[in-house]
Write an enzyme that holds these catalytic residues in place. Structure first.
Site, PDB file in Angstrom:
ATOM      1  CE  LYS A  60      -5.171   2.417   3.783  1.00  0.00           C
ATOM      2  NZ  LYS A  60      -5.983   3.634   3.684  1.00  0.00           N
ATOM      3  CD  GLN A 104      -9.852   4.035   4.103  1.00  0.00           C
ATOM      4  OE1 GLN A 104      -8.754   3.819   4.626  1.00  0.00           O
ATOM      5  NE2 GLN A 104     -10.026   3.982   2.796  1.00  0.00           N
ATOM      6  CG  ASP A 127      -3.047   8.676   3.574  1.00  0.00           C
ATOM      7  OD1 ASP A 127      -2.486   7.617   3.228  1.00  0.00           O
ATOM      8  OD2 ASP A 127      -4.213   8.733   4.004  1.00  0.00           O
TER       9      ASP A 127
END
Ligand code: NAP
Length: 293
Positions: A60, A104, A127
């Site tokens: 990412k 995460q 997200d």
């Protein structure tokens, strides 16, 4: 989009489309920087030393840097307390140069992951997991939506696969894939069925789908004879088979002899997820710096 000589279905090339999207985002970021604006910023919180998480975070981060998004690494030891992480989230929420916050998953067992996700400012929730953003998606109000289903919608649209009035079957009802996927297809006027582990006659239900999205996590669960001839098949699954090879939730060769279009694994949905994450960060940034989105 290409046709594989071994198969009949059109291959929906997520890798290629994601590359185009990322190039477009890079051009947009470069134009903003040339106009004197700051770089978009992502903060990535990684707690502990799970090797798979470290790889995801690295990917990412690299994807961000390639398009000109600055990525701040906030690696914390596995023993970090809930209170310390909540304070970190508060700090990032208040930081004007942070447009997106990623925590995460999975987190070490002593931490309350949901409480941390809920603490993220919804406007920085790139997200799209925050209950406020989930609610906005449910209501059809603009917000930040989960990246995997967003990427699937982009793939369907680029391939000009009709959605309105079609039967869509989504296998899986997770908050990050199945449910938001069903809502996005519904918003585009598909007639949507959501299947899960207690669905009787899964094969028969899948066979009704003009569009099938498999987000299960079971290697090659969906067989070729489950697919309606001419359907579009989207395979979200990322599983390892006995030999360690990455395989999807769909038996690709079988399904591709029946479907009109199908995503490969790898190279289908996965790269689109990261492209949509970058797109969400840019959208958050543009709102924050006052650009019309
Ligand atoms: P998840 O939270 O484990 O959800 C799986 C869903 O599949 C659940 O709703 C479960 O039903 C259902 N299910 C399990 N076994 C089933 C069966 N035999 N028949 C019918 N339904 C069944 O998984 P997820 O996070 O949504 O992820 C799904 C897959 O997509 C995984 O392989 C994951 O690695 C992959 N993934 C890929 C990407 C990407 O970018 N490519 C992104 C996210 C996830 P119940 O609700 O009844 O338990």
């Amino acid at each position: 989009m290409s046709r594989d000589i071994e198969t009949q279905a059109r291959i929906l090339d997520g890798k290629a489309l994601a590359g185009e999207i990322r190039a477009g985002l890079a051009r947009t970021v470069a134009a903003h920087r040339a106009a004197g604006l700051r770089a978009p910023g992502l903060a990535v919180v990684l707690v502990g030393d799970d090797p798979a998480s470290a790889v995801y975070v690295r990917n990412k981060r690299r994807a961000c840097l390639e398009v000109g998004i600055s990525a701040r690494d906030l690696d914390r030891p596995a023993a970090t307390s809930q209170t310390a992480l909540e304070a970190l989230v508060d700090e990032l929420n208040a930081d004007p140069e942070v447009d997106g916050i990623l925590i995460q998953m999975p987190l070490p067992a002593h931490l309350d992951a949901q409480a941390l996700l809920d603490r993220i400012d919804p406007s920085k929730d790139v997200d799209g997991f925050h209950p406020v953003n989930a609610g906005r998606l449910l209501q059809g109000v603009r917000g930040l939506a989960p990246c995997t289903p967003l990427g699937i919608m982009a793939l369907l649209d680029q391939a000009q696969i009709p959605i309105e009035g079609k039967r869509a079957v989504v296998i899986g009802r997770s908050n990050i894939v199945g449910k938001p996927m069903a809502l996005m297809l519904l918003a585009r006027n598909a007639t949507v069925t959501i299947c899960h582990s207690r669905t009787p006659d899964l094969a028969g239900t899948v066979r009704e789908g003009d569009i099938v999205v498999a987000a299960v996590g079971r290697a090659e669960l969906v067989r070729g004879d489950w697919i309606k001839p001419g359907a579009a098949v989207i395979d979200v699954g990322m599983n390892r088979d006995a030999s360690g090879k990455l395989v999807g939730d769909v038996a690709f060769l079988e399904a591709s002899r029946v479907a009109a279009a199908i995503t490969p694994v790898p190279g289908g949905v996965g790269p689109m997820t990261i492209a949509m994450l970058l797109s969400n960060i840019l959208a958050s940034y543009e709102r924050r710096v006052g650009l019309p989105g």
